[in-house]
Design a protein around this motif. Structure first.
Motif, short mmCIF file in Angstrom:
data_model
loop_
_atom_site.label_atom_id
_atom_site.label_comp_id
_atom_site.label_asym_id
_atom_site.label_seq_id
_atom_site.Cartn_x
_atom_site.Cartn_y
_atom_site.Cartn_z
N THR A 153 -44.00 -67.77 -54.19
CA THR A 153 -42.65 -68.24 -53.90
C THR A 153 -42.12 -67.80 -52.53
O THR A 153 -42.58 -66.83 -51.93
CB THR A 153 -41.66 -67.74 -54.97
N HIS A 154 -41.12 -68.55 -52.10
CA HIS A 154 -40.30 -68.19 -50.94
C HIS A 154 -38.94 -67.80 -51.52
O HIS A 154 -38.29 -68.60 -52.20
CB HIS A 154 -40.18 -69.40 -50.01
N THR A 212 -32.34 -66.14 -54.44
CA THR A 212 -32.58 -67.58 -54.51
C THR A 212 -34.06 -67.89 -54.38
O THR A 212 -34.74 -67.36 -53.49
CB THR A 212 -31.83 -68.30 -53.37
N THR A 213 -34.55 -68.75 -55.26
CA THR A 213 -35.92 -69.25 -55.12
C THR A 213 -35.87 -70.50 -54.25
O THR A 213 -35.43 -71.56 -54.69
CB THR A 213 -36.54 -69.57 -56.49
N VAL A 214 -36.28 -70.34 -53.02
CA VAL A 214 -36.17 -71.42 -52.04
C VAL A 214 -37.24 -72.48 -52.26
O VAL A 214 -36.99 -73.68 -52.16
CB VAL A 214 -36.28 -70.85 -50.60
N ALA A 215 -38.48 -72.02 -52.57
CA ALA A 215 -39.59 -72.96 -52.72
C ALA A 215 -40.76 -72.26 -53.39
O ALA A 215 -40.79 -71.03 -53.51
CB ALA A 215 -40.02 -73.50 -51.34
N HIS A 238 -41.74 -76.12 -57.83
CA HIS A 238 -40.33 -75.75 -57.69
C HIS A 238 -39.45 -76.91 -58.17
O HIS A 238 -39.67 -78.05 -57.81
CB HIS A 238 -40.03 -75.44 -56.22
N GLY A 265 -35.00 -66.04 -51.10
CA GLY A 265 -33.89 -65.71 -50.23
C GLY A 265 -33.00 -64.66 -50.90
O GLY A 265 -32.71 -64.77 -52.10
N GLN A 273 -35.18 -63.00 -45.94
CA GLN A 273 -36.13 -63.95 -46.52
C GLN A 273 -37.48 -63.26 -46.74
O GLN A 273 -37.92 -62.47 -45.90
CB GLN A 273 -36.33 -65.14 -45.57
N ASP A 305 -27.78 -64.85 -49.86
CA ASP A 305 -27.20 -66.03 -49.22
C ASP A 305 -25.68 -66.06 -49.36
O ASP A 305 -24.96 -66.61 -48.52
CB ASP A 305 -27.80 -67.31 -49.82
N GLY A 351 -34.10 -74.96 -58.42
CA GLY A 351 -33.87 -73.56 -58.13
C GLY A 351 -34.74 -72.57 -58.85
O GLY A 351 -34.51 -71.35 -58.76
#
Length: 604
Positions: free
Chosen positions: A264-265, A248-251, A67, A267, A193, A270, A70
């Protein structure tokens, strides 16, 4: 790295000779295809895998996805494999002509992607998940949704995912809390999420179309309140351009294996501007998702079987090249003046290689059997046949997902052992296969979940009709083998194990009938292992029956050694694997209960 990562002869033998692809091709849907054209398709995928997948296998492990700013940075081959999977028709293979597809049999696609999995299991998931997501949009979406998303997904320009798991819920989908709020427009506002999303983002994706499970405001609790939404990373505008959709790509999760396949994680919403379009009916999302889930579970089994195949081929090559020690003479002594023996001459090494072969080829036959059932189910016009193959497929799906994953890991473990100390070193790929395959028992429902599904739902489906149909298929092979003097002993053994399965169920089902479901399912994993061994034993006996017939002919497609190896491996499986069912049965029918938590519980 071994360049012989897959046994194409065995793959084609099981697809064409054992599972009789020509019978599938007789269906109206596949009238434009024949064995020759589909063979060319498989060969083209093999050439593609040789060039664009296999050379990057080790490199993608050493340079994993990560990651940054973003997004997720992945290996450059992800872009090439996505685009070329689109160009070659791999993503669109099974779709209708009217939707931009090729109407290729599902079983042929699984055989082709198996080759890709064996070449480099870090890459095929990107196009495969895109195919699955597009399939759901085609099945349940309105025409405007199909027109908006599917063409670019089938060409590999856009990716696709399925977003189920949430941090607080894990595999318990009844506990998901991602929200879908209705608006005055045709879309909903999505917020929440999702974690462990394979292929969820990368720098080469112009767009990724997420299929998201969420609850519409006021929906019932539990799985009956879940709906399915199309939620693109970037939403298409009327002029053809894209605008950010508040995804959103958190991680990116850093994993022990499959490190080139990003996880991926994500969101959603937001900034309260994530739009999602309802797919199908409200509150029917989970049922709709399971259209894709069965295919996904076959794909997990396929991938695990392919990893085990690649590991087996690597250890086999090593055993044929590595000199070490000397064979024991008949008096139990070794002559130090003799030339060193290749390790493949040592009985213990041969045992490990035969175990791998038995698991790998048995798992492949299992995957292609499920794929054949899927082809028949989707093309038959007979109501009776449709019900039969629906039930057969329902019965074996948990086994197809689980056996290659669990037994495949044992197979790779034995492959690593063949290499000795070198197997533990990064110079050789066995340690990578060992890490890569471990996720298979977790993907798309863990082994525990699959086992409870098999014993809790599938065995009792329609008062046991699915199990009855499966047993009838097994009995056909037992009868055929009983007519051969060399095979009738193995036929009798398999018949005994089939009877033993009924004794086990006779012991367990009364618990369910009394409402004690926790006791009924407490050893579901053991039942899964038992049934897996029986089903794969059936498939090996089926191969041996066919091999015996082919050996009696003068015009054989494959060599005499090829057919004899199938019979020999069947015998190995029945000597070393099938007897394990007796110990499993003893545990399953024991009255001693040790895993159910009681009121006064000790600390484990």
């Amino acid at each position: 790295m071994s360049k012989k990562y897959v046994d194409i002869e065995t793959l084609k033998y099981i697809l064409y000779d054992i599972h009789k692809l020509e019978n599938v091709l007789s269906k109206e849907r596949f009238k434009d295809h024949d064995l020759e054209s589909l063979n060319l398709f498989i060969d083209a995928v093999k050439d593609f895998s040789d060039r664009e997948l296999h050379p990057y296998f080790k490199e993608m492990d050493e340079n994993p996805a990560y990651h940054k700013d973003g997004t997720v940075i992945v290996h450059k081959q992800v872009q090439k494999v996505m685009y070329q999977s689109g160009e070659m028709g791999i993503i669109a293979a099974c779709f209708d002509y009217k939707d931009g597809g090729l109407q290729i049999p599902f079983s042929v696609l699984q055989a082709a992607v198996y080759i890709m999995d064996a070449a480099n299991n870090h890459l095929p998931g990107y196009p495969s998940l895109t195919q699955g997501a597009a399939e759901l949009i085609v099945e349940f979406g309105k025409q405007e949704l199909k027109d908006l998303f599917v063409p670019k997904m089938l060409t590999g320009v856009w990716g696709g995912t399925m977003c189920l798991t949430e941090p607080q819920a894990g595999s318990s989908l009844s506990d998901i809390v991602t929200k879908a709020t209705p608006t005055k427009n045709e879309y909903y506002k999505i917020s929440g999420q999702k974690i462990f999303i394979s292929g969820g983002d990368h720098q080469f994706a112009e767009n990724i179309v997420h299929l998201v499970l969420a609850r519409i405001n006021g929906a019932p609790k539990g799985t009956k309140g879940i709906s399915l939404f199309v939620v693109p990373k970037n939403r298409p505008k009327a002029n053809g351009t894209l605008e950010y959709n508040d995804v959103t790509t958190v991680a990116d999760f850093q994993k022990m294996g499959q490190r080139g396949y990003c996880t991926t994680h994500l969101g959603f919403g937001d900034n309260n501007d994530c739009r999602g379009w309802l797919l199908g009916e409200e509150h029917k999302g989970l049922a709709q998702m399971f259209l894709m889930m069965n295919g996904a579970r076959i794909a997990v089994g396929r991938g695990a079987a392919a990893i085990a195949m690649a590991a087996y081929r690597t250890s086999l090559q090593y055993a044929n090249e590595r000199p070490q020690g000397r064979k024991l003479s008949t008096d139990g002594k070794k002559n130090p003046t003799e030339k060193q023996s290749l390790i493949i001459e040592h009985p213990d090494v041969r045992r490990m290689l035969l175990l791998q072969k038995a698991i790998v080829e048995g798992a492949l036959s299992l995957v292609l059997l499920a794929s054949k059932y899927q082809d028949i189910l989707t093309t038959t016009t007979s109501k009776e046949e449709k019900e039969k193959y629906h039930l057969l497929l329902e019965m074996i799906i948990p086994i197809v997902k689980t056996y290659p994953s669990e037994a495949g890991a044992v197979s790779v473990d034995n492959g690593l052992q063949v290499l000795g100390g070198y197997g533990f070193c990064t110079d050789f790929t066995l340690q990578q296969y060992y890490r890569d395959i471990r996720i298979s028992a977790l993907y798309e429902g863990t082994t525990g979940i699959q086992s409870q599904d098999l014993l809790g739902r599938k065995v009792t489906l329609q008062n046991g009709k699915g199990l009855e149909l499966l047993s009838a298929e097994i009995v056909k092979t037992i009868i055929a083998a009983s007519n051969d003097n060399d095979l009738k002993t193995y036929a009798k053994t398999l018949g005994n194990q089939l009877e033993l399965s009924q004794k086990i169920l006779g012991h367990l089902i009364p618990f369910a009938m009394k409402g004690n479901y926790e006791r009924y399912l407490s050893d579901a994993n053991l039942f899964m292992e038992f049934m897996s061994i029986v089903v794969v034993g059936w498939l090996w006996l089926e191969m041996a029956v066919d091999a015996k017939k082919k050996l009696a002919k003068s015009n054989r497609k494959y060599s005499e050694t090829f057919y004899e190896s199938k019979i020999h491996t069947m015998k190995f499986y029945f000597k070393y694997e099938v007897p394990k069912t007796n110990a499993l049965a003893e545990s399953l029918m024991s009255d001693e209960v040790l895993t159910i938590k009681k009121d006064k519980e000790f600390i484990i």
